[in-house]
Design a protein around this motif. Structure first.
Motif, PDB file in Angstrom:
ATOM      1  N   TYR A   9       0.890  -1.151   0.000  1.00 51.25           N
ATOM      2  CA  TYR A   9       0.000   0.000   0.000  1.00 51.25           C
ATOM      3  C   TYR A   9       0.921   1.192   0.000  1.00 51.25           C
ATOM      4  O   TYR A   9       1.973   1.122   0.587  1.00 51.25           O
ATOM      5  CB  TYR A   9      -0.866  -0.057   1.246  1.00 51.25           C
ATOM      6  N   PRO A  10       0.535   2.260  -0.670  1.00 45.14           N
ATOM      7  CA  PRO A  10       1.422   3.336  -1.100  1.00 45.14           C
ATOM      8  C   PRO A  10       2.824   3.260  -0.494  1.00 45.14           C
ATOM      9  O   PRO A  10       3.009   3.458   0.705  1.00 45.14           O
ATOM     10  CB  PRO A  10       0.687   4.591  -0.651  1.00 45.14           C
ATOM     11  N   GLY A  11       3.791   2.965  -1.354  1.00 45.84           N
ATOM     12  CA  GLY A  11       5.176   3.014  -0.905  1.00 45.84           C
ATOM     13  C   GLY A  11       5.646   1.820  -0.094  1.00 45.84           C
ATOM     14  O   GLY A  11       6.776   1.789   0.348  1.00 45.84           O
ATOM     15  N   HIS A  12       4.772   0.824   0.115  1.00 50.31           N
ATOM     16  CA  HIS A  12       5.167  -0.336   0.899  1.00 50.31           C
ATOM     17  C   HIS A  12       5.305  -1.562   0.007  1.00 50.31           C
ATOM     18  O   HIS A  12       4.564  -1.711  -0.952  1.00 50.31           O
ATOM     19  CB  HIS A  12       4.119  -0.673   1.965  1.00 50.31           C
ATOM     20  N   LYS A  13       6.193  -2.420   0.396  1.00 54.66           N
ATOM     21  CA  LYS A  13       6.272  -3.710  -0.277  1.00 54.66           C
ATOM     22  C   LYS A  13       6.295  -4.754   0.822  1.00 54.66           C
ATOM     23  O   LYS A  13       6.922  -4.553   1.855  1.00 54.66           O
ATOM     24  CB  LYS A  13       7.561  -3.761  -1.088  1.00 54.66           C
ATOM     25  N   LEU A  14       5.568  -5.833   0.621  1.00 52.95           N
ATOM     26  CA  LEU A  14       5.580  -6.896   1.635  1.00 52.95           C
ATOM     27  C   LEU A  14       6.969  -7.473   1.733  1.00 52.95           C
ATOM     28  O   LEU A  14       7.535  -7.901   0.729  1.00 52.95           O
ATOM     29  CB  LEU A  14       4.606  -8.006   1.256  1.00 52.95           C
ATOM     30  N   VAL A  15       7.508  -7.486   2.935  1.00 57.66           N
ATOM     31  CA  VAL A  15       8.854  -8.012   3.135  1.00 57.66           C
ATOM     32  C   VAL A  15       8.735  -9.458   3.605  1.00 57.66           C
ATOM     33  O   VAL A  15       8.004  -9.758   4.552  1.00 57.66           O
ATOM     34  CB  VAL A  15       9.601  -7.194   4.224  1.00 57.66           C
ATOM     35  N   ALA A  16       9.467 -10.352   2.950  1.00 58.97           N
ATOM     36  CA  ALA A  16       9.492 -11.739   3.421  1.00 58.97           C
ATOM     37  C   ALA A  16      10.113 -11.737   4.802  1.00 58.97           C
ATOM     38  O   ALA A  16      10.852 -10.827   5.165  1.00 58.97           O
ATOM     39  CB  ALA A  16      10.289 -12.600   2.465  1.00 58.97           C
ATOM     40  N   LYS A  17       9.817 -12.776   5.554  1.00 58.31           N
ATOM     41  CA  LYS A  17      10.183 -12.803   6.975  1.00 58.31           C
ATOM     42  C   LYS A  17      11.647 -12.469   7.223  1.00 58.31           C
ATOM     43  O   LYS A  17      12.537 -13.118   6.724  1.00 58.31           O
ATOM     44  CB  LYS A  17       9.905 -14.188   7.543  1.00 58.31           C
ATOM     45  N   MET A  18      11.874 -11.426   7.961  1.00 59.18           N
ATOM     46  CA  MET A  18      13.202 -11.192   8.494  1.00 59.18           C
ATOM     47  C   MET A  18      13.087 -11.489   9.974  1.00 59.18           C
ATOM     48  O   MET A  18      12.024 -11.872  10.450  1.00 59.18           O
ATOM     49  CB  MET A  18      13.654  -9.762   8.229  1.00 59.18           C
ATOM     50  N   LYS A  19      14.163 -11.293  10.690  1.00 57.60           N
ATOM     51  CA  LYS A  19      14.118 -11.646  12.101  1.00 57.60           C
ATOM     52  C   LYS A  19      13.252 -10.649  12.861  1.00 57.60           C
ATOM     53  O   LYS A  19      13.409  -9.442  12.709  1.00 57.60           O
ATOM     54  CB  LYS A  19      15.548 -11.640  12.658  1.00 57.60           C
ATOM     55  N   LEU A  20      12.323 -11.171  13.626  1.00 61.18           N
ATOM     56  CA  LEU A  20      11.492 -10.303  14.457  1.00 61.18           C
ATOM     57  C   LEU A  20      12.250  -9.948  15.722  1.00 61.18           C
ATOM     58  O   LEU A  20      12.829 -10.814  16.370  1.00 61.18           O
ATOM     59  CB  LEU A  20      10.202 -11.033  14.846  1.00 61.18           C
ATOM     60  N   THR A  21      12.246  -8.688  16.065  1.00 59.13           N
ATOM     61  CA  THR A  21      12.859  -8.250  17.321  1.00 59.13           C
ATOM     62  C   THR A  21      11.844  -7.381  18.056  1.00 59.13           C
ATOM     63  O   THR A  21      10.816  -6.995  17.487  1.00 59.13           O
ATOM     64  CB  THR A  21      14.107  -7.384  17.046  1.00 59.13           C
ATOM     65  N   ASP A  22      12.150  -7.055  19.301  1.00 57.73           N
ATOM     66  CA  ASP A  22      11.286  -6.135  20.039  1.00 57.73           C
ATOM     67  C   ASP A  22      11.118  -4.835  19.250  1.00 57.73           C
ATOM     68  O   ASP A  22      10.022  -4.287  19.135  1.00 57.73           O
ATOM     69  CB  ASP A  22      11.899  -5.815  21.416  1.00 57.73           C
ATOM     70  N   GLY A  23      12.234  -4.365  18.684  1.00 59.90           N
ATOM     71  CA  GLY A  23      12.208  -3.101  17.935  1.00 59.90           C
ATOM     72  C   GLY A  23      11.315  -3.167  16.717  1.00 59.90           C
ATOM     73  O   GLY A  23      10.551  -2.239  16.438  1.00 59.90           O
ATOM     74  N   THR A  24      11.409  -4.280  15.974  1.00 61.17           N
ATOM     75  CA  THR A  24      10.556  -4.430  14.781  1.00 61.17           C
ATOM     76  C   THR A  24       9.092  -4.396  15.180  1.00 61.17           C
ATOM     77  O   THR A  24       8.269  -3.716  14.554  1.00 61.17           O
ATOM     78  CB  THR A  24      10.817  -5.787  14.078  1.00 61.17           C
ATOM     79  N   LEU A  25       8.760  -5.148  16.236  1.00 61.79           N
ATOM     80  CA  LEU A  25       7.355  -5.219  16.649  1.00 61.79           C
ATOM     81  C   LEU A  25       6.858  -3.864  17.132  1.00 61.79           C
ATOM     82  O   LEU A  25       5.717  -3.485  16.882  1.00 61.79           O
ATOM     83  CB  LEU A  25       7.180  -6.280  17.732  1.00 61.79           C
ATOM     84  N   ARG A  26       7.731  -3.119  17.802  1.00 63.13           N
ATOM     85  CA  ARG A  26       7.325  -1.786  18.276  1.00 63.13           C
ATOM     86  C   ARG A  26       7.098  -0.833  17.121  1.00 63.13           C
ATOM     87  O   ARG A  26       6.410   0.177  17.275  1.00 63.13           O
ATOM     88  CB  ARG A  26       8.381  -1.227  19.238  1.00 63.13           C
ATOM     89  N   SER A  27       7.701  -1.140  15.961  1.00 68.21           N
ATOM     90  CA  SER A  27       7.570  -0.231  14.812  1.00 68.21           C
ATOM     91  C   SER A  27       6.320  -0.504  13.978  1.00 68.21           C
ATOM     92  O   SER A  27       6.040   0.209  13.033  1.00 68.21           O
ATOM     93  CB  SER A  27       8.811  -0.350  13.920  1.00 68.21           C
ATOM     94  N   PHE A  28       5.563  -1.566  14.330  1.00 67.44           N
ATOM     95  CA  PHE A  28       4.380  -1.900  13.522  1.00 67.44           C
ATOM     96  C   PHE A  28       3.334  -0.795  13.581  1.00 67.44           C
ATOM     97  O   PHE A  28       3.046  -0.259  14.647  1.00 67.44           O
ATOM     98  CB  PHE A  28       3.778  -3.231  13.994  1.00 67.44           C
ATOM     99  N   LYS A  29       2.824  -0.449  12.396  1.00 67.85           N
ATOM    100  CA  LYS A  29       1.785   0.569  12.287  1.00 67.85           C
ATOM    101  C   LYS A  29       0.676   0.028  11.382  1.00 67.85           C
ATOM    102  O   LYS A  29       0.916  -0.812  10.519  1.00 67.85           O
ATOM    103  CB  LYS A  29       2.331   1.839  11.625  1.00 67.85           C
ATOM    104  N   VAL A  30      -0.532   0.575  11.571  1.00 68.58           N
ATOM    105  CA  VAL A  30      -1.636   0.201  10.682  1.00 68.58           C
ATOM    106  C   VAL A  30      -1.380   0.832   9.321  1.00 68.58           C
ATOM    107  O   VAL A  30      -1.253   2.047   9.204  1.00 68.58           O
ATOM    108  CB  VAL A  30      -2.993   0.671  11.242  1.00 68.58           C
ATOM    109  N   ALA A  31      -1.280  -0.018   8.276  1.00 68.65           N
ATOM    110  CA  ALA A  31      -1.016   0.477   6.925  1.00 68.65           C
ATOM    111  C   ALA A  31      -2.317   0.698   6.161  1.00 68.65           C
ATOM    112  O   ALA A  31      -2.383   1.530   5.263  1.00 68.65           O
ATOM    113  CB  ALA A  31      -0.130  -0.513   6.181  1.00 68.65           C
TER     114      ALA A  31
END
Length: 323
Positions: free
Chosen positions: A2-24
């Motif tokens: 969705y505008p400007g995003h591309k689905l990223v295949a699984k990379m390593k999940l970290t606390d930081g990644t999860l904290r960065s999740f936003k509703v797209a």
């Protein structure tokens, strides 16, 4: 995506990644509560069922709804993809308690699975073949094969059952009476469980869901109360009690593992999503989805860095690219 995003295949999940999740993206396709959702094994499609009798198919890569089908006569709940592309099973919440096997391609039923006499509250596909399992308020768990309308196995249990397959599809777990988990070998389940874990009975709530982690080491128990339980799948030892999400109305709120088995995500009556670290039990983040209603369904995409959560609306989450 969705505008400007591309689905990223699984990379390593970290606390930081999860904290960065936003509703797209937020979708308002439904007029009533979304009662279940399921990602296709490929991660490219998400399907939802709703109390408004609709089945919505979403394209995860494009970030948009593809099709809406209706099951007006029988209603639809607990929708699950099978292994064949474009086919699903689901339970009915009107008229009868038959499980239906539907071809999405031409919107035609392939087969019916009659037998339950009360509401089906658990439905899961084997991860490896055409076997599936259902649990009902009629106090039975039934094993089925997609190729035959006849029940392949029947177990009577005391109380409301929850059940699921392990990730290798060799054993299944049945949670019974909100106090014990029995493990069965699929090839010889009629001989009874090969192990039983007794837990302190949840008197304030009922167990409403059971899932194995992808590595097969953990069992997650959802409830209609304010606690989610994490249990060692081999020893039955209670590992964590996750609390802090709100659920004062006795809602069946789904808890799910992330694909790496390291985190648990759960919705909340107040529209938020709580994420815990399974290893140390700490809360990683509370994500605000701005959901107007209780989030009863939340799952992580099995292949891509993406999450879906639902009340009446469906929200697609992506990690923020700012970080």
């Amino acid at each position: 995506m969705y505008p400007g995003h591309k689905l990223v295949a699984k990379m390593k999940l970290t606390d930081g990644t999860l904290r960065s999740f936003k509703v797209a993206k937020v979708f308002r396709e439904n007029s009533d509560r979304i009662n279940s959702l399921d990602f296709a094994p490929s991660g490219e499609t998400l399907i939802s069922s709703s109390d408004d009798d609709s089945i919505v198919i979403y394209d995860c890569q494009e970030g948009k709804p593809k099709r809406t089908l209706y099951s007006k006569k029988y209603g639809v709940d607990l929708i699950r993809f099978t292994h064949a592309a474009n086919t699903v099973i689901y339970s009915s919440n009107k008229i009868d308690d038959t499980i239906r096997y539907l071809s999405l391609h031409d919107n035609k039923y392939i087969r019916y699975f009659p037998g339950h006499t009360k509401k089906v509250v658990a439905l899961c596909m084997s991860p490896i073949d055409d076997t599936f399992m259902s649990g009902s308020l009629d106090k039975t768990i039934r094993l089925w094969d997609l190729r035959s309308p006849n029940c392949q196995g029947l177990m009577h249990v005391p109380g409301r059952p929850v059940c699921n397959f392990d990730p290798e599809g060799l054993i299944f777990a049945a949670g019974i009476n909100s106090e014990m988990i029995k493990l069965y070998d699929l090839r010889s389940f009629d001989k009874g469980p090969f192990t039983t874990f007794r837990l302190q009975q949840d008197k304030d709530c009922d167990w409403t869901g059971l899932k194995f982690s992808n590595d097969g080491k953990l069992i997650l128990i959802s409830t209609n109360g304010t606690v989610i339980r994490l249990i060692d799948a081999f020893s039955g030892t209670p590992l964590q009690q996750f609390m802090g999400h709100t659920n004062l109305k006795g809602l069946s709120i789904e808890a799910s593992f992330t694909p790496d088995s390291r985190y648990t995500i759960v919705g909340s009556q107040d529209g938020k999503i709580h994420v815990w670290n399974n290893e140390n039990g700490s809360k990683t983040i509370v994500l605000d989805a701005k959901h107007p209603g209780p989030v009863q369904c939340v799952q992580f995409n099995p292949k891509f860095m993406m999450m879906g959560s639902a009340c009446t609306n469906m929200a697609f989450w992506l990690p923020s690219t700012d970080d």
